[in-house]
Scaffold this active site. Structure first.
Site, PDB file in Angstrom:
ATOM      1  CE  LYS A 194      35.462  26.927 -37.360  1.00 32.07           C
ATOM      2  NZ  LYS A 194      34.211  27.202 -38.092  1.00 32.07           N
ATOM      3  CE  LYS A 247      37.535  25.484 -40.369  1.00 32.18           C
ATOM      4  NZ  LYS A 247      36.193  25.928 -40.577  1.00 32.18           N
TER       5      LYS A 247
HETATM    6  C1  PBG Z   1      32.254  29.066 -40.295  1.00 35.96           C
HETATM    7  C2  PBG Z   1      33.340  28.355 -41.005  1.00 35.96           C
HETATM    8  C3  PBG Z   1      34.626  28.859 -41.160  1.00 35.96           C
HETATM    9  C4  PBG Z   1      35.334  27.960 -41.947  1.00 35.96           C
HETATM   10  C5  PBG Z   1      34.455  26.893 -42.239  1.00 35.96           C
HETATM   11  N1  PBG Z   1      33.231  27.155 -41.621  1.00 35.96           N
HETATM   12  C6  PBG Z   1      35.218  30.154 -40.739  1.00 35.96           C
HETATM   13  C7  PBG Z   1      35.071  30.626 -39.362  1.00 35.96           C
HETATM   14  O1  PBG Z   1      34.843  29.876 -38.418  1.00 35.96           O
HETATM   15  O2  PBG Z   1      35.166  31.833 -39.210  1.00 35.96           O
HETATM   16  C8  PBG Z   1      36.746  28.159 -42.369  1.00 35.96           C
HETATM   17  C9  PBG Z   1      37.251  27.358 -43.493  1.00 35.96           C
HETATM   18  C10 PBG Z   1      38.520  27.846 -44.097  1.00 35.96           C
HETATM   19  O3  PBG Z   1      39.197  28.771 -43.608  1.00 35.96           O
HETATM   20  O4  PBG Z   1      38.898  27.274 -45.121  1.00 35.96           O
HETATM   21  N2  PBG Z   1      31.327  28.411 -39.593  1.00 35.96           N
END
Ligand code: PBG
Length: 324
Positions: A194, A247
């Site tokens: 991520k 991601k």
């Molecule tokens: C937070 C989380 C995020 C997303 C999913 N879980 C945002 C972040 O890490 O700030 C993002 C998903 C998206 O942008 O569609 N734990």
């Protein structure tokens, strides 16, 4: 000329026969946002056609999607600021919005697959995925909070736990906690690679979950790095993950590809909010054919090596799939 690759493109049946990549609604997970209240369907300006639902309308939306062949849903909670605190206490409150929602979905639709989100940010007054102390995100102190959240979600009936927090060691820690409580059949889809990405902006608007101070660069990965994804994937695999996720998706197709080549677990990719917003904005302006651009983007994620895609396009794709 002996070789004429165009021969394999000369008609629709031949093109269909030689098509290498396919996509069906069964491979999609639809992220949905839930909020307090009744009869709510609140638009999110940066995400056309995506809403914050109250539990009653959320159930209708799930029924609709199920008719279209969508079987997998990832649920994210939107909480009022007054329920947030430093330790994300609300995340394991059985009477709280999120756990009630999971329970109700599973009792009304026992056949759907419900995936959760494990991270502190929607519940945290600091807006970070872990506990913040003097501007630092604490790793080991955060693990018990995540494990407690995961066990509570399993208790509520979750099929797949989705740790999105990027703390070190959390997959093993959560796996052990789940097993100890008897939830050996509850799966974990690790947010393995991520990245600290600008493409999460619309999601943070949807949940009001942006960090109050600082950024997420000490836990989410540097977009410049590819090899580091292998280290994360190795750890998550050894710690008992059932799926490895990349991601965002579109700006990270190379990461999807190397994980798919190097690991045997199914790879998923999260086609995130900003990727959705980009295509929607261009389509609304008449600058792109929205449907074609959606299909091409989703296909590119599959072609790179993702078996599963989390995408805000899930419903739109399923509608198209029923009626091309
Ligand atoms: C937070 C989380 C995020 C997303 C999913 N879980 C945002 C972040 O890490 O700030 C993002 C998903 C998206 O942008 O569609 N734990």
């Amino acid at each position: 000329m002996l070789k004429r690759p165009r021969r394999n493109r000369k008609s629709a049946p031949i093109r269909a026969m030689v098509e290498e990549t396919s996509l069906t609604p069964a491979q999609l997970i639809f992220p949905l946002f839930v909020t307090e209240g009744e009869s709510q369907k609140i638009s999110i300006p940066s995400m056309p056609n995506i809403y914050r639902w109250s539990l009653d309308t959320l159930l209708e939306e799930i029924a609709d999607c199920q008719e279209l062949g969508i079987q997998n849903f990832a649920i994210f909670p939107h909480l009022e600021e007054n329920l947030k605190d430093k330790y994300a206490s609300e995340s394991s409150n059985p009477e709280g919005l999120y756990l009630r929602t999971l329970e109700t979905i599973k009792s009304q639709f026992p056949k759907v697959c419900v995936m959760t989100d494990v991270a502190m940010d929607p519940y945290s007054s600091d807006g970070h995925d872990g506990i913040v102390e003097n501007g630092k995100i604490l790793n080991d102190e955060t693990l018990p909070v995540l494990a407690k959240m995961a066990v509570a979600q399993a208790q509520a009936g979750a099929d797949i736990i989705g740790p999105s927090d990027m703390m070190d060691g959390r997959i093993g820690y959560i796996r052990k906690a789940l097993d100890k409580e008897g939830f050996t059949d509850v799966s974990i889809m690790a947010y393995t690679a991520k990245y600290a990405s600008a493409f999460y902006g619309p999601f943070r608007d949807a949940l009001d979950s942006a960090p109050k101070a600082g950024d997420k660069k000490t836990y989410q990965m540097n977009p410049a790095n590819q090899r580091e994804a292998l280290i994360e994937a190795q750890a998550d695999t050894e710690e008992g993950a059932d799926f490895l996720m990349v991601k965002p998706a579109l700006a990270y197709l190379d990461i999807i590809q190397i994980l798919n080549q190097n690991f045997d677990l199914p790879i998923s990719a999260y086609n995130v909010s900003g990727e959705y917003a980009m295509l929607k904005a261009a389509a609304q302006n008449g600058w792109l054919d929205g449907e074609k651009a959606m299909l091409e983007s989703l296909l590119s994620i599959r072609r790179a090596g993702a078996q599963i895609i989390l995408t805000y396009f899930a419903k739109e794709f399923a509608q198209y799939f029923q009626n091309p």
